[in-house]
Motif scaffolding. Structure first.
Motif, short mmCIF file in Angstrom:
data_model
loop_
_atom_site.label_atom_id
_atom_site.label_comp_id
_atom_site.label_asym_id
_atom_site.label_seq_id
_atom_site.Cartn_x
_atom_site.Cartn_y
_atom_site.Cartn_z
N GLU A 14 0.83 -1.21 0.00
CA GLU A 14 0.00 0.00 0.00
C GLU A 14 0.86 1.26 0.00
OE1 GLU A 14 -3.61 0.34 1.46
OE2 GLU A 14 -4.09 -1.75 1.05
N ALA A 15 1.95 1.25 0.76
CA ALA A 15 2.84 2.41 0.82
C ALA A 15 3.43 2.72 -0.55
CB ALA A 15 3.96 2.17 1.84
N ALA A 16 3.76 1.68 -1.28
CA ALA A 16 4.32 1.87 -2.63
C ALA A 16 3.31 2.58 -3.53
CB ALA A 16 4.72 0.52 -3.22
N TRP A 17 2.05 2.19 -3.44
CA TRP A 17 1.02 2.80 -4.28
C TRP A 17 0.66 4.21 -3.80
CZ3 TRP A 17 0.05 1.37 -8.94
CH2 TRP A 17 0.34 0.06 -9.31
N ARG A 18 0.73 4.43 -2.51
CA ARG A 18 0.36 5.72 -1.94
C ARG A 18 1.41 6.79 -2.20
NH1 ARG A 18 -0.82 3.69 2.54
NH2 ARG A 18 1.15 4.03 3.57
N ASP A 19 2.69 6.40 -2.20
CA ASP A 19 3.79 7.35 -2.33
C ASP A 19 4.80 6.84 -3.35
OD1 ASP A 19 5.85 9.17 -2.07
OD2 ASP A 19 6.20 8.76 0.06
N PRO A 20 4.76 7.36 -4.58
CA PRO A 20 5.68 6.89 -5.61
C PRO A 20 7.16 6.98 -5.23
CG PRO A 20 3.97 8.25 -6.58
CD PRO A 20 3.81 8.35 -5.09
N ALA A 21 7.48 7.90 -4.33
CA ALA A 21 8.87 8.02 -3.88
C ALA A 21 9.30 6.78 -3.08
CB ALA A 21 9.04 9.28 -3.03
N GLN A 22 8.33 6.05 -2.53
CA GLN A 22 8.61 4.84 -1.74
C GLN A 22 8.52 3.56 -2.57
OE1 GLN A 22 9.57 4.76 1.55
NE2 GLN A 22 9.78 6.94 1.15
N LYS A 24 10.13 1.80 -5.05
CA LYS A 24 11.21 0.81 -5.15
C LYS A 24 11.58 0.25 -3.78
CE LYS A 24 15.68 0.12 -7.31
NZ LYS A 24 16.72 0.71 -8.14
N LEU A 25 11.70 1.12 -2.80
CA LEU A 25 12.09 0.69 -1.46
C LEU A 25 11.03 -0.22 -0.84
CD1 LEU A 25 14.16 1.03 0.88
CD2 LEU A 25 12.72 2.91 1.67
N ALA A 26 9.77 0.19 -0.90
CA ALA A 26 8.69 -0.58 -0.26
C ALA A 26 8.48 -1.93 -0.93
CB ALA A 26 7.39 0.24 -0.26
N LEU A 27 8.43 -1.94 -2.25
CA LEU A 27 8.21 -3.22 -2.94
C LEU A 27 9.44 -4.12 -2.82
CD1 LEU A 27 6.11 -2.24 -6.08
CD2 LEU A 27 5.35 -3.24 -3.93
N GLY A 28 10.62 -3.54 -2.78
CA GLY A 28 11.84 -4.33 -2.58
C GLY A 28 11.83 -5.00 -1.21
N ARG A 29 11.41 -4.26 -0.21
CA ARG A 29 11.32 -4.83 1.15
C ARG A 29 10.25 -5.92 1.21
NH1 ARG A 29 13.15 -6.67 5.65
NH2 ARG A 29 11.98 -6.15 7.51
N ALA A 30 9.10 -5.69 0.58
CA ALA A 30 8.04 -6.71 0.55
C ALA A 30 8.56 -7.98 -0.12
CB ALA A 30 6.81 -6.17 -0.17
N GLU A 31 9.26 -7.81 -1.23
CA GLU A 31 9.82 -8.98 -1.92
C GLU A 31 10.78 -9.74 -1.02
OE1 GLU A 31 12.56 -10.27 -5.76
OE2 GLU A 31 11.85 -8.20 -5.64
N ARG A 32 11.67 -9.03 -0.34
CA ARG A 32 12.64 -9.70 0.55
C ARG A 32 11.93 -10.47 1.66
NH1 ARG A 32 15.18 -5.08 -0.63
NH2 ARG A 32 14.61 -3.98 1.29
N LEU A 33 10.91 -9.86 2.27
CA LEU A 33 10.17 -10.55 3.33
C LEU A 33 9.51 -11.82 2.81
CD1 LEU A 33 8.54 -7.50 5.15
CD2 LEU A 33 10.34 -9.00 6.04
N LEU A 34 8.90 -11.74 1.65
CA LEU A 34 8.24 -12.91 1.08
C LEU A 34 9.24 -13.99 0.72
CD1 LEU A 34 5.64 -10.96 -1.05
CD2 LEU A 34 5.10 -12.52 0.85
N ARG A 35 10.37 -13.61 0.15
CA ARG A 35 11.39 -14.61 -0.20
C ARG A 35 11.98 -15.27 1.05
NH1 ARG A 35 12.23 -15.05 -5.52
NH2 ARG A 35 11.89 -13.25 -6.87
#
Length: 124
Positions: A14-22, A24-35
């Motif tokens: 949600e943070a990634a969609w709410r704030d484009p500045a976030q 890459k960082l937010a989706l990268g962190r989500a990916e790491r947690l899921l992996r």
């Protein structure tokens, strides 16, 4: 998946969609947690489905297809698995198969612990 992990991955998405500045960082962190979760539980359908959404949302549709096919092969009944597969297919050479997967998604219930990849039908 653990409810705390689900909540954090959802918050990051949600943070990634709410704030484009976030983005890459937010989706990268989500990916790491899921992996990380998948290292401990490689057959976790919810994690595979959500990872597929994150990968599609970052434009990595072929990678998304691989993870989502694993979820499908494990017997997923989650609407988000099939929606995310359709989104990834729309953005690869498998576009012709996407409609059937959107239809499968429409006949199922979305899991409470999974993410749905963004899709704009007017954009295609």
């Amino acid at each position: 998946m653990d409810p705390t992990l689900v909540a954090e991955v959802s918050r990051l998405h949600e943070a990634a969609w709410r704030d484009p500045a976030q983005w890459k960082l937010a989706l990268g962190r989500a990916e790491r947690l899921l992996r990380e979760h998948l290292e401990a539980e490689p057959d976790c359908i919810d994690a595979l489905t959500s990872l597929g959404a994150v990968l599609s949302d970052t434009g990595r549709h072929l990678e998304a297809l691989a993870e989502l096919r694993r979820a499908e092969g494990l017997g997923s009944t989650d609407a988000n698995t099939y929606h995310n597969l359709a989104v990834a297919m729309m953005n690869t050479s498998e576009r012709g198969k996407a409609r059937g997967y959107f239809e499968k998604a429409a006949r199922r219930q979305a899991g409470a612990g999974t993410l749905q990849a963004y899709f704009d039908p007017h954009g295609h």
